[in-house]
Design a protein around this motif. Sequence first.
Motif, PDB file in Angstrom:
ATOM      1  N   TRP A  53       0.623  -1.297   0.075  1.00 33.79           N
ATOM      2  CA  TRP A  53       0.013  -0.094  -0.078  1.00 33.79           C
ATOM      3  C   TRP A  53       0.817   1.189   0.060  1.00 33.79           C
ATOM      4  CZ3 TRP A  53      -3.719   2.897  -1.191  1.00 33.79           C
ATOM      5  CH2 TRP A  53      -4.117   3.934  -0.521  1.00 33.79           C
ATOM      6  N   GLU A  79      -9.531  -5.376   1.529  1.00 27.19           N
ATOM      7  CA  GLU A  79      -9.063  -4.063   2.105  1.00 27.19           C
ATOM      8  C   GLU A  79      -7.895  -3.281   1.348  1.00 27.19           C
ATOM      9  OE1 GLU A  79      -9.892  -4.820   6.927  1.00 27.19           O
ATOM     10  OE2 GLU A  79      -7.958  -5.501   6.213  1.00 27.19           O
ATOM     11  N   LYS A  83      -8.432   0.387  -0.873  1.00 24.93           N
ATOM     12  CA  LYS A  83      -7.642   1.411  -0.655  1.00 24.93           C
ATOM     13  C   LYS A  83      -7.013   1.698  -1.910  1.00 24.93           C
ATOM     14  CE  LYS A  83      -5.573   1.806   3.297  1.00 24.93           C
ATOM     15  NZ  LYS A  83      -4.650   1.634   4.813  1.00 24.93           N
TER      16      LYS A  83
END
Length: 136
Positions: A53, A79, A83
Amino acid sequence: MSEPAKNRRFPDEQRKPLIYIVDDEPLLSDLAEVSLQSDGYEIKQFQDPELAWKTFVRDDPKPDLLLTDYAMGKMNGLELIQKCKELKPDLKTILISGTAGAEILLNAPVKVERFLGKPYQPSALVELARTLLNID
């Protein structure tokens, strides 16, 4: 079988498609990388979804395809996809899992283009990547 990478035509001839592979099991992420390398993609591999990320936020260009495992320690694959798609809505994604089935996508908060159950055939992964990236 696979067409050699030197003959593969990418839609944007300026650069090879970039694929992020995120799996906390190094052996499985290595297998995915080896499978996809034959098509000449640029690949970045991560065992930590949080590092993936942070790199996604920082890097330019962003990846064209995100291949991520579902069950990982700090952040699950859904998740991570959510994102990343907040920053790049047109990101193509493949969620892989050996612990959950495709039904996890039914109520997912984000669109996941494809699901691939573990164990999978490397050729199935290659074909999914080609389809999502519109590679001929």
